[in-house]
Design a protein around this motif. Structure first.
Motif, PDB file in Angstrom:
ATOM      1  N   THR A 117      45.368  54.546  47.366  1.00  0.00           N
ATOM      2  CA  THR A 117      44.670  54.645  46.090  1.00  0.00           C
ATOM      3  C   THR A 117      44.134  53.280  45.688  1.00  0.00           C
ATOM      4  O   THR A 117      44.902  52.338  45.480  1.00  0.00           O
ATOM      5  CB  THR A 117      45.615  55.165  44.990  1.00  0.00           C
ATOM      6  OG1 THR A 117      46.127  56.430  45.394  1.00  0.00           O
ATOM      7  CG2 THR A 117      44.892  55.286  43.668  1.00  0.00           C
ATOM      8  N   ILE A 118      42.832  53.187  45.605  1.00  0.00           N
ATOM      9  CA  ILE A 118      42.171  51.973  45.117  1.00  0.00           C
ATOM     10  C   ILE A 118      41.804  52.238  43.665  1.00  0.00           C
ATOM     11  O   ILE A 118      41.213  53.279  43.348  1.00  0.00           O
ATOM     12  CB  ILE A 118      40.920  51.640  45.949  1.00  0.00           C
ATOM     13  CG1 ILE A 118      41.324  51.310  47.385  1.00  0.00           C
ATOM     14  CG2 ILE A 118      40.143  50.487  45.323  1.00  0.00           C
ATOM     15  CD1 ILE A 118      40.158  51.076  48.329  1.00  0.00           C
ATOM     16  N   ALA A 119      42.145  51.322  42.791  1.00  0.00           N
ATOM     17  CA  ALA A 119      41.895  51.490  41.361  1.00  0.00           C
ATOM     18  C   ALA A 119      40.430  51.833  41.095  1.00  0.00           C
ATOM     19  O   ALA A 119      39.524  51.262  41.710  1.00  0.00           O
ATOM     20  CB  ALA A 119      42.272  50.219  40.610  1.00  0.00           C
ATOM     21  N   ALA A 120      40.203  52.762  40.173  1.00  0.00           N
ATOM     22  CA  ALA A 120      38.839  53.158  39.824  1.00  0.00           C
ATOM     23  C   ALA A 120      38.107  52.047  39.096  1.00  0.00           C
ATOM     24  O   ALA A 120      36.889  51.927  39.212  1.00  0.00           O
ATOM     25  CB  ALA A 120      38.870  54.421  38.961  1.00  0.00           C
ATOM     26  N   VAL A 169      40.736  49.661  60.476  1.00  0.00           N
ATOM     27  CA  VAL A 169      40.774  48.653  59.418  1.00  0.00           C
ATOM     28  C   VAL A 169      42.215  48.554  58.942  1.00  0.00           C
ATOM     29  O   VAL A 169      42.798  49.558  58.526  1.00  0.00           O
ATOM     30  CB  VAL A 169      39.837  49.026  58.239  1.00  0.00           C
ATOM     31  CG1 VAL A 169      39.988  48.037  57.103  1.00  0.00           C
ATOM     32  CG2 VAL A 169      38.389  49.100  58.708  1.00  0.00           C
ATOM     33  N   HIS A 170      42.773  47.358  59.016  1.00  0.00           N
ATOM     34  CA  HIS A 170      44.144  47.144  58.541  1.00  0.00           C
ATOM     35  C   HIS A 170      44.146  47.240  57.024  1.00  0.00           C
ATOM     36  O   HIS A 170      43.360  46.593  56.349  1.00  0.00           O
ATOM     37  CB  HIS A 170      44.638  45.769  59.003  1.00  0.00           C
ATOM     38  CG  HIS A 170      46.092  45.583  58.792  1.00  0.00           C
ATOM     39  ND1 HIS A 170      46.630  45.210  57.585  1.00  0.00           N
ATOM     40  CD2 HIS A 170      47.135  45.743  59.637  1.00  0.00           C
ATOM     41  CE1 HIS A 170      47.938  45.124  57.699  1.00  0.00           C
ATOM     42  NE2 HIS A 170      48.267  45.442  58.935  1.00  0.00           N
ATOM     43  N   ALA A 171      45.028  48.045  56.483  1.00  0.00           N
ATOM     44  CA  ALA A 171      44.958  48.389  55.061  1.00  0.00           C
ATOM     45  C   ALA A 171      45.900  47.611  54.154  1.00  0.00           C
ATOM     46  O   ALA A 171      46.104  47.984  53.016  1.00  0.00           O
ATOM     47  CB  ALA A 171      45.227  49.878  54.897  1.00  0.00           C
ATOM     48  N   SER A 172      46.461  46.515  54.609  1.00  0.00           N
ATOM     49  CA  SER A 172      47.420  45.812  53.743  1.00  0.00           C
ATOM     50  C   SER A 172      46.749  44.961  52.676  1.00  0.00           C
ATOM     51  O   SER A 172      47.392  44.538  51.734  1.00  0.00           O
ATOM     52  CB  SER A 172      48.350  44.935  54.592  1.00  0.00           C
ATOM     53  OG  SER A 172      47.601  43.891  55.196  1.00  0.00           O
ATOM     54  N   GLY A 173      45.455  44.710  52.797  1.00  0.00           N
ATOM     55  CA  GLY A 173      44.774  43.807  51.871  1.00  0.00           C
ATOM     56  C   GLY A 173      44.263  44.474  50.628  1.00  0.00           C
ATOM     57  O   GLY A 173      43.065  44.503  50.363  1.00  0.00           O
ATOM     58  N   HIS A 174      45.153  45.040  49.839  1.00  0.00           N
ATOM     59  CA  HIS A 174      44.734  45.656  48.589  1.00  0.00           C
ATOM     60  C   HIS A 174      45.896  45.724  47.613  1.00  0.00           C
ATOM     61  O   HIS A 174      46.989  46.138  47.978  1.00  0.00           O
ATOM     62  CB  HIS A 174      44.221  47.078  48.824  1.00  0.00           C
ATOM     63  CG  HIS A 174      44.036  47.821  47.543  1.00  0.00           C
ATOM     64  ND1 HIS A 174      44.987  48.669  47.045  1.00  0.00           N
ATOM     65  CD2 HIS A 174      43.045  47.800  46.630  1.00  0.00           C
ATOM     66  CE1 HIS A 174      44.579  49.137  45.883  1.00  0.00           C
ATOM     67  NE2 HIS A 174      43.403  48.624  45.616  1.00  0.00           N
ATOM     68  N   TYR A 175      45.656  45.289  46.415  1.00  0.00           N
ATOM     69  CA  TYR A 175      46.588  45.580  45.336  1.00  0.00           C
ATOM     70  C   TYR A 175      45.895  45.406  44.001  1.00  0.00           C
ATOM     71  O   TYR A 175      44.879  44.739  43.877  1.00  0.00           O
ATOM     72  CB  TYR A 175      47.872  44.732  45.401  1.00  0.00           C
ATOM     73  CG  TYR A 175      47.690  43.256  45.170  1.00  0.00           C
ATOM     74  CD1 TYR A 175      47.701  42.724  43.891  1.00  0.00           C
ATOM     75  CD2 TYR A 175      47.522  42.383  46.237  1.00  0.00           C
ATOM     76  CE1 TYR A 175      47.542  41.364  43.679  1.00  0.00           C
ATOM     77  CE2 TYR A 175      47.368  41.032  46.034  1.00  0.00           C
ATOM     78  CZ  TYR A 175      47.379  40.529  44.753  1.00  0.00           C
ATOM     79  OH  TYR A 175      47.219  39.188  44.545  1.00  0.00           O
ATOM     80  N   ALA A 176      46.452  46.065  43.009  1.00  0.00           N
ATOM     81  CA  ALA A 176      45.946  45.999  41.646  1.00  0.00           C
ATOM     82  C   ALA A 176      47.121  45.697  40.727  1.00  0.00           C
ATOM     83  O   ALA A 176      48.271  45.660  41.164  1.00  0.00           O
ATOM     84  CB  ALA A 176      45.273  47.316  41.268  1.00  0.00           C
TER      85      ALA A 176
END
Length: 92
Positions: free
Chosen positions: A17-20, A54-61
């Motif tokens: 889930t990527i923040a809207a 695509v490595h998915a660790s590069g995301h946070y909100a």
């Protein structure tokens, strides 16, 4: 931001889930990587039939990782102030 909704949708399809609200995102690596794939495909640099990992660790909100509290922030508006802050941190 042209590909933001597509990146969110693709990530959601694999349970991420990527923040809207883009203002809530603090780490953009995943969104940037997905955007790069979309653009490469649009430009014909990456054939549509090509698999991409695509490595998915590069995301946070903010809701995943709280922002740094103000008392832990050292502000530096000059090179000297930055050097002083870095040196002080290495002596801590």
């Amino acid at each position: 931001m042209d590909h933001f909704d597509a990146a969110r949708s693709l990530a959601a399809s694999v349970g991420i889930t990527i923040a809207a609200d883009p203002r809530a995102i603090r780490e953009w690596a995943l969104v940037k990587a997905l955007t790069g794939v979309f653009i490469a495909r649009e430009r014909g640099l990456l054939p549509m039939a090509t698999d991409v990992v695509v490595h998915a660790s590069g995301h946070y909100a903010d809701e995943l990782l709280a922002p740094l509290r103000e008392e832990h922030i050292v502000r530096a508006d000059t090179a000297g102030a930055l050097a002083k802050a870095v040196l002080a941190a290495t002596d801590a």
